[in-house]
Design an enzyme around this catalytic site. Structure first.
Site, PDB file in Angstrom:
ATOM      1  N   GLY A  45       0.846  -1.188   0.000  1.00  0.00           N
ATOM      2  CA  GLY A  45       0.000   0.000   0.000  1.00  0.00           C
ATOM      3  C   GLY A  45       0.878   1.232   0.000  1.00  0.00           C
ATOM      4  O   GLY A  45       2.017   1.193   0.481  1.00  0.00           O
ATOM      5  N   GLN A  50       3.090   9.901   1.347  1.00  0.00           N
ATOM      6  CA  GLN A  50       4.392   9.227   1.420  1.00  0.00           C
ATOM      7  C   GLN A  50       5.297   9.576   0.242  1.00  0.00           C
ATOM      8  O   GLN A  50       6.499   9.300   0.297  1.00  0.00           O
ATOM      9  CB  GLN A  50       4.198   7.704   1.468  1.00  0.00           C
ATOM     10  CG  GLN A  50       3.510   7.226   2.735  1.00  0.00           C
ATOM     11  CD  GLN A  50       3.366   5.715   2.721  1.00  0.00           C
ATOM     12  OE1 GLN A  50       2.375   5.192   2.229  1.00  0.00           O
ATOM     13  NE2 GLN A  50       4.363   5.016   3.229  1.00  0.00           N
ATOM     14  N   CYS A 100       5.764  -0.219   7.234  1.00  0.00           N
ATOM     15  CA  CYS A 100       5.420   0.947   6.421  1.00  0.00           C
ATOM     16  C   CYS A 100       6.663   1.369   5.651  1.00  0.00           C
ATOM     17  O   CYS A 100       7.761   1.429   6.223  1.00  0.00           O
ATOM     18  CB  CYS A 100       4.958   2.079   7.340  1.00  0.00           C
ATOM     19  SG  CYS A 100       4.538   3.592   6.475  1.00  0.00           S
ATOM     20  N   LEU A 101       6.499   1.680   4.372  1.00  0.00           N
ATOM     21  CA  LEU A 101       7.653   2.089   3.563  1.00  0.00           C
ATOM     22  C   LEU A 101       8.283   3.377   4.088  1.00  0.00           C
ATOM     23  O   LEU A 101       9.462   3.629   3.855  1.00  0.00           O
ATOM     24  CB  LEU A 101       7.242   2.254   2.092  1.00  0.00           C
ATOM     25  CG  LEU A 101       6.777   0.968   1.392  1.00  0.00           C
ATOM     26  CD1 LEU A 101       6.286   1.277  -0.016  1.00  0.00           C
ATOM     27  CD2 LEU A 101       7.873  -0.083   1.363  1.00  0.00           C
ATOM     28  N   HIS A 142      -4.564   1.296   7.376  1.00  0.00           N
ATOM     29  CA  HIS A 142      -3.206   1.822   7.530  1.00  0.00           C
ATOM     30  C   HIS A 142      -3.004   3.027   6.599  1.00  0.00           C
ATOM     31  O   HIS A 142      -2.462   4.066   6.998  1.00  0.00           O
ATOM     32  CB  HIS A 142      -2.199   0.703   7.232  1.00  0.00           C
ATOM     33  CG  HIS A 142      -0.760   1.127   7.222  1.00  0.00           C
ATOM     34  ND1 HIS A 142       0.162   0.643   8.124  1.00  0.00           N
ATOM     35  CD2 HIS A 142      -0.077   1.986   6.410  1.00  0.00           C
ATOM     36  CE1 HIS A 142       1.336   1.195   7.867  1.00  0.00           C
ATOM     37  NE2 HIS A 142       1.224   2.010   6.825  1.00  0.00           N
ATOM     38  N   GLU A 143      -3.447   2.872   5.339  1.00  0.00           N
ATOM     39  CA  GLU A 143      -3.228   3.944   4.349  1.00  0.00           C
ATOM     40  C   GLU A 143      -4.105   5.163   4.632  1.00  0.00           C
ATOM     41  O   GLU A 143      -3.663   6.308   4.455  1.00  0.00           O
ATOM     42  CB  GLU A 143      -3.476   3.424   2.930  1.00  0.00           C
ATOM     43  CG  GLU A 143      -2.585   2.264   2.493  1.00  0.00           C
ATOM     44  CD  GLU A 143      -1.104   2.485   2.739  1.00  0.00           C
ATOM     45  OE1 GLU A 143      -0.645   3.637   2.671  1.00  0.00           O
ATOM     46  OE2 GLU A 143      -0.405   1.487   3.021  1.00  0.00           O
ATOM     47  N   HIS A 146      -2.608   7.441   7.005  1.00  0.00           N
ATOM     48  CA  HIS A 146      -1.625   8.367   6.408  1.00  0.00           C
ATOM     49  C   HIS A 146      -2.304   9.658   5.932  1.00  0.00           C
ATOM     50  O   HIS A 146      -1.715  10.737   6.017  1.00  0.00           O
ATOM     51  CB  HIS A 146      -0.939   7.719   5.195  1.00  0.00           C
ATOM     52  CG  HIS A 146       0.203   6.823   5.550  1.00  0.00           C
ATOM     53  ND1 HIS A 146       1.314   7.260   6.233  1.00  0.00           N
ATOM     54  CD2 HIS A 146       0.420   5.510   5.294  1.00  0.00           C
ATOM     55  CE1 HIS A 146       2.165   6.243   6.390  1.00  0.00           C
ATOM     56  NE2 HIS A 146       1.638   5.167   5.837  1.00  0.00           N
TER      57      HIS A 146
HETATM   58 NI    NI Z   1       2.470   3.249   5.715  1.00  0.00          NI
END
Ligand code: NI
Length: 189
Positions: A45, A50, A100-101, A142-143, A146
């Site tokens: 995701g 991000q 998470c990236l 999760h996304e 963000h």
């Molecule tokens: Ni993330």
């Protein structure tokens, strides 16, 4: 085109993302770039903040894991969520190990509802209402966090966060090792 991913500590990750309209410039190209960036970094995701864009856009892509065959099977399950809103949360609260990236090298169990109903526009700007379960529900929540300026470590206990302090500081200062390109606020020499 692969976009640089910003890390924990970057102010854009703390902004409230703004909704977008169908005429957002080069939207289809941006969505394609976000998918490419996510897959190249082996993520499942990616939210626009991000990649340093505080807009309400999320891409999701993952494959089912076959426990018997011990491999990923089938075509990727993909979603593009534009201006998404969680309208209902259902089912049990469950722990799942998240990463998470933007928070590389940290994986922790996070408690979330197992099922959510999400209203969003897809990449053709058609309004969808979808009941999501399991991994899809997990990634979507999760996304969407963000988009609200939240990262998954915010959902950990104060003790857990204290234990992670050093690793988080490494990310802030650009010392975390990643297999993909990141853009930091300040990179220490
Ligand atoms: Ni993330």
């Amino acid at each position: 085109m692969i976009l640089p991913i910003i890390g924990f500590g970057h102010p854009t990750l703390r902004k409230t993302a703004q909704p977008i309209e169908a005429d957002y410039p080069d939207l289809q190209q941006l969505i394609d770039n976000m998918f490419e960036t996510m897959y190249a970094a082996e993520g499942v995701g990616l939210a626009a903040p991000q990649v340093d864009l505080p807009i309400q856009l999320v891409v999701i892509g993952y494959r089912e894991y076959d426990e018997k065959k011990k491999e990923y099977v089938g075509d990727p399950i993909e979603r593009t969520l534009i201006n998404p809103v969680i309208v209902e949360a259902k089912g049990e609260m469950q722990y799942y190990n998240e990463g998470c990236l933007s928070v590389p090298n940290i994986h922790e169990d996070v408690l979330r509802p197992e099922c959510v109903v999400v209203k969003y526009y897809d990449r053709n700007f058609e309004l969808q209402t979808e009941e999501m379960t399991d991994l899809l529900a997990r990634i979507a929540q999760h996304e969407i966090d963000h988009l609200n300026g939240k990262v998954f470590v915010d959902r950990l206990s104060p003790l857990k966060r204290t234990l992670l302090k050093r690793k988080l500081n490494d990310i802030v200062s650009g010392k975390a090792q990643t297999g993909y390109r990141m853009k930091y606020v300040s990179r220490k020499k």
